[in-house]
Design a protein around this motif. Structure first.
Motif, short mmCIF file in Angstrom:
data_model
loop_
_atom_site.label_atom_id
_atom_site.label_comp_id
_atom_site.label_asym_id
_atom_site.label_seq_id
_atom_site.Cartn_x
_atom_site.Cartn_y
_atom_site.Cartn_z
N LEU A 9 -0.22 -0.93 6.61
CA LEU A 9 -0.19 -0.91 5.16
C LEU A 9 -0.81 0.40 4.68
N SER A 10 -0.02 1.20 3.98
CA SER A 10 -0.53 2.47 3.47
C SER A 10 -1.47 2.23 2.29
N TYR A 11 -2.27 3.24 1.98
CA TYR A 11 -3.18 3.16 0.84
C TYR A 11 -2.39 2.92 -0.45
N ASN A 12 -1.31 3.68 -0.63
CA ASN A 12 -0.51 3.54 -1.86
C ASN A 12 0.08 2.15 -2.00
N LYS A 13 0.55 1.59 -0.92
CA LYS A 13 1.13 0.24 -0.96
C LYS A 13 0.03 -0.79 -1.27
N ALA A 14 -1.14 -0.63 -0.67
CA ALA A 14 -2.26 -1.54 -0.93
C ALA A 14 -2.70 -1.45 -2.39
#
Length: 130
Positions: A9-14
Motif C-alpha cells: 500500500l503506497s502512502y498516497n493510496k493510504a
C-alpha cells in the motif's frame, strides 16, 4: 499493511483511503462551514445570552467565527480569577486556519472556558487598523 495483511500500500493510496473514510464518517469540511451560521443562530435561540459572530469576506468566503455561551457569560463575574488567557493552535486539516480559546481559572483553580473562535489565520489585517 504488508506485515498485517500482505498488501503493498503506497502512502498516497493510504492517505486517499483515510481521506475518503473521514469524508464518509464526518462529511465534507467545506459543507460544515456553510452550516455554521444556522448552527450559531440555533445556539443563540436555545441558550439565552449566547453571543456568536460569523464573518465572511467580500467574496462570501469564511473569515472567522466566534462563540461564547450565555451561561459562561452570566457566571463570568462571579467565578473567575483576574487573569484571562488567550491561545491559538493551528489546524492542520484541509481547511487549515486556527482554533482560538479564551479561558481563566475559577475559584477552585479549575479552567473556566469563556469563548471559542476559529479563523483563517492568527493575525489578519482588516484594512482599518484593528
Amino acid at each position: 499493511m504488508k506485515d498485517l495483511q500482505g498488501i503493498n500500500l503506497s502512502y498516497n493510496k493510504a492517505y486517499g483511503s483515510k481521506d475518503r473514510a473521514l469524508h464518509i464518517a464526518f462529511g465534507d469540511p467545506w459543507e460544515s462551514f456553510k452550516k455554521l451560521p444556522a448552527f450559531f443562530y440555533t445556539l443563540e435561540q436555545s441558550n439565552h445570552g449566547t453571543v456568536t459572530k460569523f464573518e465572511t469576506d467580500s467574496q462570501n468566503r469564511f473569515t472567522y467565527g466566534f462563540m461564547a455561551l450565555g451561561a459562561t457569560i452570566k457566571e463570568f463575574n462571579t467565578v473567575i480569577r483576574l487573569v484571562i488567557a488567550i491561545d491559538a493552535t493551528h489546524l492542520r486539516a484541509k481547511t487549515r486556519g486556527v482554533l482560538l480559546v479564551v479561558v481563566c481559572k475559577d475559584g477552585n483553580e479549575m479552567i473556566y472556558p469563556l469563548a471559542f473562535g476559529f479563523a483563517n489565520s492568527e493575525c489578519q489585517s482588516r484594512g482599518h487598523g484593528s
